[in-house]
Design a protein around this motif. Structure first.
Motif, short mmCIF file in Angstrom:
data_model
loop_
_atom_site.label_atom_id
_atom_site.label_comp_id
_atom_site.label_asym_id
_atom_site.label_seq_id
_atom_site.Cartn_x
_atom_site.Cartn_y
_atom_site.Cartn_z
N VAL A 1 0.86 -1.19 0.00
CA VAL A 1 0.00 0.00 0.00
C VAL A 1 0.89 1.23 0.00
O VAL A 1 1.97 1.24 0.59
CB VAL A 1 -0.94 -0.01 1.23
CG1 VAL A 1 -1.60 1.35 1.43
CG2 VAL A 1 -2.01 -1.09 1.08
N LYS A 2 0.42 2.29 -0.67
CA LYS A 2 1.16 3.55 -0.68
C LYS A 2 0.19 4.71 -0.45
O LYS A 2 -1.03 4.58 -0.66
CB LYS A 2 1.88 3.74 -2.01
CG LYS A 2 0.95 3.82 -3.22
CD LYS A 2 1.74 3.99 -4.51
CE LYS A 2 0.80 4.01 -5.72
NZ LYS A 2 1.55 4.15 -6.99
N GLU A 3 0.75 5.84 -0.02
CA GLU A 3 -0.04 7.06 0.15
C GLU A 3 -0.03 7.86 -1.14
O GLU A 3 1.01 7.99 -1.80
CB GLU A 3 0.51 7.88 1.31
CG GLU A 3 0.35 7.19 2.66
CD GLU A 3 0.86 8.05 3.81
OE1 GLU A 3 1.66 8.97 3.54
OE2 GLU A 3 0.45 7.81 4.96
N MET A 4 -1.19 8.40 -1.48
CA MET A 4 -1.35 9.11 -2.75
C MET A 4 -1.46 10.62 -2.59
O MET A 4 -1.48 11.35 -3.56
CB MET A 4 -2.61 8.60 -3.46
CG MET A 4 -2.58 7.13 -3.81
SD MET A 4 -1.38 6.78 -5.12
CE MET A 4 -2.18 7.57 -6.51
N GLY A 5 -1.56 11.11 -1.36
CA GLY A 5 -1.75 12.54 -1.15
C GLY A 5 -3.10 12.81 -0.51
O GLY A 5 -3.90 11.90 -0.28
N PRO A 6 -3.39 14.07 -0.22
CA PRO A 6 -4.63 14.41 0.49
C PRO A 6 -5.86 14.14 -0.36
O PRO A 6 -5.85 14.29 -1.58
CB PRO A 6 -4.47 15.90 0.79
CG PRO A 6 -3.48 16.40 -0.21
CD PRO A 6 -2.56 15.26 -0.48
N GLN A 7 -6.93 13.73 0.33
CA GLN A 7 -8.21 13.49 -0.34
C GLN A 7 -9.30 14.17 0.47
O GLN A 7 -9.46 13.92 1.67
CB GLN A 7 -8.50 11.99 -0.43
CG GLN A 7 -9.78 11.65 -1.18
CD GLN A 7 -10.02 10.15 -1.24
OE1 GLN A 7 -10.35 9.52 -0.25
NE2 GLN A 7 -9.84 9.57 -2.43
N HIS A 8 -10.05 15.04 -0.15
CA HIS A 8 -11.12 15.78 0.53
C HIS A 8 -12.39 14.96 0.47
O HIS A 8 -12.89 14.61 -0.60
CB HIS A 8 -11.35 17.13 -0.13
CG HIS A 8 -10.20 18.08 0.07
ND1 HIS A 8 -10.13 18.95 1.14
CD2 HIS A 8 -9.06 18.27 -0.66
CE1 HIS A 8 -8.99 19.65 1.05
NE2 HIS A 8 -8.33 19.26 -0.03
N ALA A 9 -12.93 14.65 1.66
CA ALA A 9 -14.19 13.91 1.72
C ALA A 9 -15.37 14.83 1.49
O ALA A 9 -16.44 14.40 1.09
CB ALA A 9 -14.33 13.21 3.07
N GLY A 10 -15.22 16.11 1.75
CA GLY A 10 -16.31 17.08 1.56
C GLY A 10 -15.74 18.48 1.52
O GLY A 10 -14.55 18.69 1.32
N SER A 11 -16.59 19.47 1.77
CA SER A 11 -16.16 20.86 1.66
C SER A 11 -15.54 21.38 2.94
O SER A 11 -14.93 22.44 2.95
CB SER A 11 -17.34 21.75 1.27
OG SER A 11 -18.39 21.59 2.22
N VAL A 12 -15.73 20.66 4.06
CA VAL A 12 -15.18 21.12 5.33
C VAL A 12 -14.33 20.02 5.94
O VAL A 12 -14.41 18.85 5.56
CB VAL A 12 -16.32 21.51 6.31
CG1 VAL A 12 -17.11 22.69 5.76
CG2 VAL A 12 -17.23 20.33 6.58
N GLY A 13 -13.53 20.40 6.95
CA GLY A 13 -12.72 19.42 7.65
C GLY A 13 -11.37 19.22 6.98
O GLY A 13 -11.13 19.61 5.83
N ARG A 14 -10.48 18.62 7.76
CA ARG A 14 -9.14 18.36 7.25
C ARG A 14 -9.18 17.21 6.23
O ARG A 14 -9.88 16.21 6.43
CB ARG A 14 -8.21 17.98 8.39
CG ARG A 14 -7.94 19.12 9.37
CD ARG A 14 -7.03 18.65 10.49
NE ARG A 14 -5.76 18.18 9.95
CZ ARG A 14 -4.84 17.56 10.71
NH1 ARG A 14 -5.08 17.32 11.99
NH2 ARG A 14 -3.70 17.18 10.16
#
Length: 440
Positions: A76-89
């Protein structure tokens, strides 16, 4: 401690011993949870650790620990940030790591040796085939050539930084999978040939496990997972080679038989007054529909065994046949229709026995499908049980002569997904779980 859920997502546990300092029962639970997380990332990635936790029922701390180990094993590898919605980290997206672990499927057949290497997502990295007269060579010479191709392919993968999780060799014959031995392969003239043992002495990494299986069974698995009838829970795959083998998927599972020998349909006697077969019988189905039969009818001057000028690779044989067809040689169409007629006769027995929804035609059958399938379908409609026939169709495979090698690589991938601990740890996990008190 979290346990993998019994709702269809968890994989079967295996009885491998635990890691240092980890009791066997906890190691089993952890192995199952590693597989659960890896399968979710494989099926749904890129996805965040939070998404994995929500989907699997494991708590976030456990998922973080499991992901760390999967990263250390190169899965498994990390691909970078992924936004689940419009708010939150944003969370960090996870995906299968195809850069370090792969799979190698190989095949020995009458007139070629092949290898297909893939990553864990099934993407082909290396695809090669050489013409080789295995039928006219000793088992020792054939295995030497197979070993050379394995060494070359593993070396090429090593230069890419990829280690195969395993090697599976497809052979057209009856296989003792527990020992990696070919019990008998009539068209190769093999009996009691220890293929896995020979490859274990090749110049490849000692930790790479080697297995052997039937070519038609492996091709059927490839069709079921990624072919023209992918997902069809009841299908029959027929190899279009010199020999004819059958792989049967029934209820979504490969039908192996009591000894794993199911599917030797090419040696069902279909014409007792017909031609002798290499298995010692007379009138076997493959004497009517095998590639050698087509070549004998369509291009008799190029028939198997007619002289040193004959072309060994099946693609080259088909190119010659297609060239003659384009020039208007009537023998080609007549030969293909005759093959289709006999194919329909045998298919009627398969439909009556297994009630498949699709009969997938591989190898040369697929290349000449426009001639073969109509003749086969017409004969099948006449001879098969009407209700079963009406619900069954022929389909031409799009996997070519590489179906068995691709299926073999797919089995290696499946085994890695089912037991991630079979892949060696390459770097230290950032969140420790290998020694001391384990987190499930």
């Amino acid at each position: 401690m979290d346990h993998s859920r019994a709702d269809g997502h968890a994989t079967d546990s295996m009885s491998r011993g635990g890691s240092a300092g980890v009791p066997a029962d906890q190691a089993t639970v952890r192995r199952s949870n590693l597989a659960l997380v890896l399968r979710h990332v494989s099926a749904c990635g890129p996805c965040t650790r939070s998404a994995v936790a929500a989907a699997t029922g494991l708590n976030k701390a456990t998922v973080t620990s499991l992901v760390s180990e999967l990263q250390a094993r190169g899965l498994v590898k990390e691909m970078g940030p992924q936004h689940a919605g419009s708010v939150g980290r944003p969370g960090v997206a996870l995906a299968l790591d195809g850069s370090r672990v792969g799979a190698l499927g190989m095949e020995v057949n009458v007139d070629y040796i092949a290898a297909i290497a893939t990553d864990l997502a099934g993407r082909v990295i290396i695809d090669r085939r050489i013409g080789f007269d295995a039928m006219g060579s000793s088992p020792e010479r054939s295995l030497d050539e197979l070993a050379r191709m394995a060494e070359r392919t593993v070396a090429d993968l090593d230069r890419l930084g990829i280690t195969p999780a395993g090697i599976i060799v497809a052979v057209p014959g009856l296989i003792d999978a527990t020992t990696g031995t070919v019990v008998v392969a009539p068209n190769l003239g093999w009996r009691g040939v220890a293929v896995a043992e020979r490859l274990s002495h090749a110049n490849i990494a000692a930790e790479i496990p080697v297995a052997v299986d039937n070519d038609a069974n492996l091709a059927a698995l490839a069709e079921y997972t990624s072919g023209v009838a992918a997902g069809t829970s009841d299908l029959v795959y027929l190899t279009g080679e010199v020999g004819i083998g059958g792989g049967v998927i029934a209820g979504g599972r490969l039908l192996g038989g009591a000894d794993g020998f199911a599917g030797e349909v090419g040696h069902v006697v279909i014409d007792p007054s017909g031609e002798p077969c290499r298995c010692g019988r007379v009138g076997c189905w493959e004497t009517k529909v095998g590639l050698a039969a087509l070549v004998r009818m369509a291009t008799p001057d190029r028939a198997y065994g007619t002289g040193p000028q004959l072309v060994r690779d099946p693609e080259e044989r088909l190119a010659e046949i297609e060239h003659r067809r384009a020039e208007g040689d009537p023998r080609v169409d007549a030969a293909a229709v005759e093959v289709g007629r006999w194919l329909g006769i045998g298919a009627a027995m398969l439909v009556n026995l297994f009630n498949p929804r699709v009969i997938v035609l591989g190898g040369y059958f697929a290349r000449l499908a426009d001639l073969i399938i109509p003749a086969a379908q017409q004969t099948l409609a006449r001879l098969g049980m009407s209700d079963a026939v009406e619900r069954c169709r022929f389909a031409a495979s799009d996997l070519g002569f590489g179906a068995a090698s691709r299926g073999a690589a797919g089995v290696v991938v499946e085994r890695a997904l089912s037991d991630p601990t079979s892949i060696s740890i390459r770097t230290s996990p950032t969140i420790g779980v290998i020694e001391g008190t384990p987190m499930a």
